[in-house]
Design a protein around this motif. Structure first.
Motif, mmCIF file in Angstrom:
data_model
loop_
_atom_site.group_PDB
_atom_site.id
_atom_site.type_symbol
_atom_site.label_atom_id
_atom_site.label_comp_id
_atom_site.label_asym_id
_atom_site.label_seq_id
_atom_site.Cartn_x
_atom_site.Cartn_y
_atom_site.Cartn_z
ATOM 1 N N ASP A 137 7.859 6.514 -12.498
ATOM 2 C CA ASP A 137 7.986 7.486 -13.609
ATOM 3 C C ASP A 137 8.377 8.854 -13.068
ATOM 4 O OD1 ASP A 137 7.117 5.499 -15.250
ATOM 5 O OD2 ASP A 137 5.060 6.240 -15.421
ATOM 6 N N ILE A 138 7.678 9.272 -11.995
ATOM 7 C CA ILE A 138 7.954 10.589 -11.419
ATOM 8 C C ILE A 138 9.331 10.581 -10.760
ATOM 9 C CG2 ILE A 138 7.174 12.337 -9.761
ATOM 10 C CD1 ILE A 138 4.340 11.195 -10.019
ATOM 11 N N TYR A 184 0.836 -1.207 0.000
ATOM 12 C CA TYR A 184 0.000 0.000 0.000
ATOM 13 C C TYR A 184 0.871 1.257 0.000
ATOM 14 C CZ TYR A 184 -3.070 3.580 2.050
ATOM 15 O OH TYR A 184 -3.735 4.731 2.329
ATOM 16 N N LYS A 202 3.236 1.956 -3.418
ATOM 17 C CA LYS A 202 2.603 2.577 -4.586
ATOM 18 C C LYS A 202 2.772 4.089 -4.598
ATOM 19 C CE LYS A 202 -1.675 1.069 -5.575
ATOM 20 N NZ LYS A 202 -3.085 0.859 -5.205
ATOM 21 N N ARG A 203 3.078 4.661 -3.434
ATOM 22 C CA ARG A 203 3.174 6.124 -3.362
ATOM 23 C C ARG A 203 4.362 6.665 -4.128
ATOM 24 N NH1 ARG A 203 1.584 7.210 2.958
ATOM 25 N NH2 ARG A 203 -0.363 6.056 2.863
ATOM 26 N N LEU A 204 5.327 5.782 -4.400
ATOM 27 C CA LEU A 204 6.470 6.229 -5.188
ATOM 28 C C LEU A 204 6.222 5.778 -6.619
ATOM 29 C CD1 LEU A 204 9.193 7.685 -4.630
ATOM 30 C CD2 LEU A 204 10.247 5.470 -4.949
ATOM 31 N N ASN A 205 5.784 6.709 -7.443
ATOM 32 C CA ASN A 205 5.563 6.396 -8.850
ATOM 33 C C ASN A 205 6.926 6.424 -9.539
ATOM 34 O OD1 ASN A 205 5.064 6.516 -11.598
ATOM 35 N ND2 ASN A 205 3.229 7.777 -11.390
#
Lengths: 144, 505
Positions: free
Chosen positions: B443-444, B435, B438-441
């Motif tokens: 791509d970004i 959970y 996922k906060r680290l994308n």
């Protein structure tokens, strides 16, 4: 046509899309007023579905063959030439038929106004608010 | 029994601004924000770690985290912090744990070193108009080269040892999969590939899906030997033997079993849920001769095709140790200063063991030069590099390149709350929780890493140009371009620099 797509693998379930959707569809367009004092309160057109750790934001899919348009008893929902499913609030009588038939659960019930609320792809903006304000690029607005 | 203690921080919520949206509630893995029965948001100060996740995501800026240090009666010895540590240990009897690098106010020598620039007597170079070379080769250089003229063309006869080529003298430090998330590894791999530099697996092995970044990957062989197999060694651009880490010199590592899920287990080649314990020493290395055996075992295993690095923490005898490592056959020596980061370390070790990287680089470079073996190994410096100024000063002191760990994490979103060891990183970096991860994308994060190193490289080019130098090679170990401000004679002697105001000659 361009549609909003969710990237479930990076949706963090923060629900900021809902916050900014409500703000965009409020009278004042001021986030604090929209949430604290406006009545009837704005209803979010996007809903984050979650079963942790999976989550994603879902709004009207603007289907090619929309069940809601087929079944709307007053003609409040129509498909326009660009492909959008357009909603005319004036005509809605709040029968919830679209709510029943939509396979995605996209139309939201606005219990105060006794009408539905549905994604209009933010006609006043270049990119819908939910997409632009997502902090993790979990929503994209593109042609596929 | 409850021990009553003043919370470290206070969460201030401006009720006029709070719209009760609950973003803070959903984003805090430490449960510092909650909904009450009436659906109203409230906060519990004692759970807050000041990671700033809620503050950053609050759409109305209703939240502010404030330092809540207790008033301690005027006392420079028994500060609030020293008392807090004692209370904690009196309660638990345990070792104080922490994350990230040494935060203590030791002198930062970078801030006492200043760079030179050209004025009148020598021209500066505009890197936007003229070529500027940041390309760096890491690996052993020959003592001398033999060139033979064939049909009027020079042909190199000397066999050059394997090198890795960096487009900029900046690499990403070793951070293991397990300590950091899969997405963080993916972002590092992708950014290193796009930048033409290297990232380092740390001791956690290389996840199956990340082999596509292998040409830009340095793989580590550490005391736990996690994830080491022939394919892993063959895939990499270079291999690093990890002896020590700046944040915790002399001690091993411990990845708690909770972080060892199926993917980490497969990558590290250990059972799911088992603690990954890295012993303090390599149990087959008790001398330089033993180290030499491992270096040559790895060279044999990879048929002498890639450079072998040895990473040590900067300690008192670092110069002599580095000399031994170069003589043992290492192609690269990585030195990690005491401000280097970690996912978990005993607080007392992080804060009290090791020496500043600035002094270590200077001491090692000087020693290897004195012994005439500086060419045998490249030096990578690590440990708390904050900006391009630090990087260029390190190169002027004698480093070949610099490892970025903490700076890379901060670029990805880290707010240095030092709670990496809890596995609850709200920024999705130091966690294995699906959970939170996922906060680290990626791509970004990859784009942000790319931007950071690109910006620093531009700045390095500008500073080089200002000095009238058109290649980073020409600055390496060129301490005449550094001057000291506010340092003692002894410190300047170790750094090999003169006081500001002294002439170039």
């Amino acid at each position: 046509m361009k549609r909003v797509y969710a990237k479930e693998e990076v949706c963090i379930g923060c629900r900021l899309c809902e916050v900014w959707c409500r703000t965009e569809h409020s009278r004042s367009k001021n986030i604090i007023k929209a949430h604290k004092s406006e009545f009837p309160p704005p209803v979010s057109r996007v809903l984050v579905e979650e079963l942790m750790p999976v989550s994603f934001a879902l709004q009207c899919r603007h289907c090619d063959e929309p069940e809601c348009v087929e079944s709307c008893i007053t003609g409040a929902l129509t498909k326009d030439e660009s492909g959008r499913v357009v909603y005319n609030e004036e005509k809605c009588v709040g029968c919830w038929t679209c709510v029943l038939v939509c396979p995605y659960g996209a139309p939201q019930r606005d219990l105060e106004r006794k009408k539905i609320a549905k994604c209009d792809l933010c006609p006043d903006r270049d990119t819908p608010a939910c997409v632009e304000m997502c902090p993790n690029q979990a929503l994209v607005y593109e042609e596929r | 029994m409850k021990t009553y203690q003043l919370p470290e921080v206070r969460i201030e919520r401006d009720k006029d601004r709070c719209i009760n949206c609950g973003v803070c509630v959903r984003q805090c893995a430490f449960n510092a924000h909650k909904f009450d029965e009436d659906g109203e948001v409230y906060s519990e100060d004692e759970k807050c770690v000041a990671c700033q996740r809620c503050v950053s995501l609050c759409p109305t800026n209703a939240l502010y985290i404030k330092d809540n240090a207790p008033f301690v009666k005027d006392n420079a010895n028994w500060t609030a912090e020293t008392q807090k540590y004692i209370w904690k240990q009196a309660e638990t009897g345990g070792v104080l744990l922490t994350g990230m690098g040494n935060p203590k106010p030791y002198p930062i020598y970078w801030d006492h070193l200043v760079l030179n620039a050209s004025q009148v007597t020598n021209p500066s170079i505009d890197p936007l108009r003229e070529p500027m070379e940041l390309r760096t080769y890491l690996g052993s250089k020959p003592d001398h080269i033999e060139i033979e003229m064939v049909n009027g063309e020079p042909v190199l006869r000397t066999k050059i040892a394997p090198q890795i080529m960096l487009k900029t003298p900046i690499l990403f430090s070793a951070m293991s999969y397990g300590a950091i998330s899969y997405n963080a590894c993916e972002a590092l791999g992708r950014a290193a590939t796009e930048l033409g530099t290297f990232w380092n697996t740390g001791e956690g092995g290389l996840h199956r899906n990340l082999y596509k970044y292998a040409p830009n990957t340095i793989v580590q062989v550490a005391s736990g030997r996690f994830g080491v197999h022939s394919e892993y060694l063959d895939a990499a651009a270079a291999i690093e033997i990890k002896i020590g880490q700046g944040a915790k010199p002399g001690i091993g590592g411990h990845l708690p079993g909770e972080k060892v899920g199926p993917a980490v287990s497969e990558t590290r080649m250990i059972p799911v849920g088992s603690d990954a314990l890295s012993p303090a020493p390599h149990h087959d290395i008790y001398s330089i001769e033993d180290l030499s055996q491992l270096i040559f075992s790895l060279k044999e295993a990879t048929e002498y095709t890639k450079p072998i690095s040895v990473k040590i923490s900067a300690v008192h005898n670092v110069a002599a140790i580095a000399s031994g490592i170069a003589r043992a056959g290492a192609d690269i020596i990585a030195i990690d200063g005491f401000r280097g980061g970690t996912g978990a370390a005993p607080t007392m070790i992080r804060d009290n063991v090791g020496i500043p990287i600035e002094l270590a680089i200077a001491a090692v470079d000087a020693r290897l030069r004195e012994e005439g073996i500086r060419n045998r190994a490249s030096i990578i410096a690590a440990g708390g590099f904050r900006n391009s100024g630090d990087v260029i000063k390190a190169i002027a002191l004698g480093a070949d390149a610099v490892y970025l760990g903490t700076a890379a994490l901060v670029a990805m979103g880290c707010h240095v709350c030092q709670k990496c060891y809890t596995g609850k990183c709200n920024w999705g970096i130091a966690t294995q929780n699906p959970y939170l991860e996922k906060r680290l994308n990626p791509d970004i994060a990859a784009e942000r890493l790319y931007n950071l190193v690109r910006g620093w490289s531009h700045e390095i080019s500008e500073m080089l140009g200002g000095m009238g130098i058109n290649a980073i090679e020409s600055l390496r170990g060129n301490r005449l371009h550094l001057r000291a401000v506010g340092l003692s004679r002894e410190e300047m002697d170790v750094l090999g620099v003169q006081v500001a105001g002294s002439p170039m000659a």
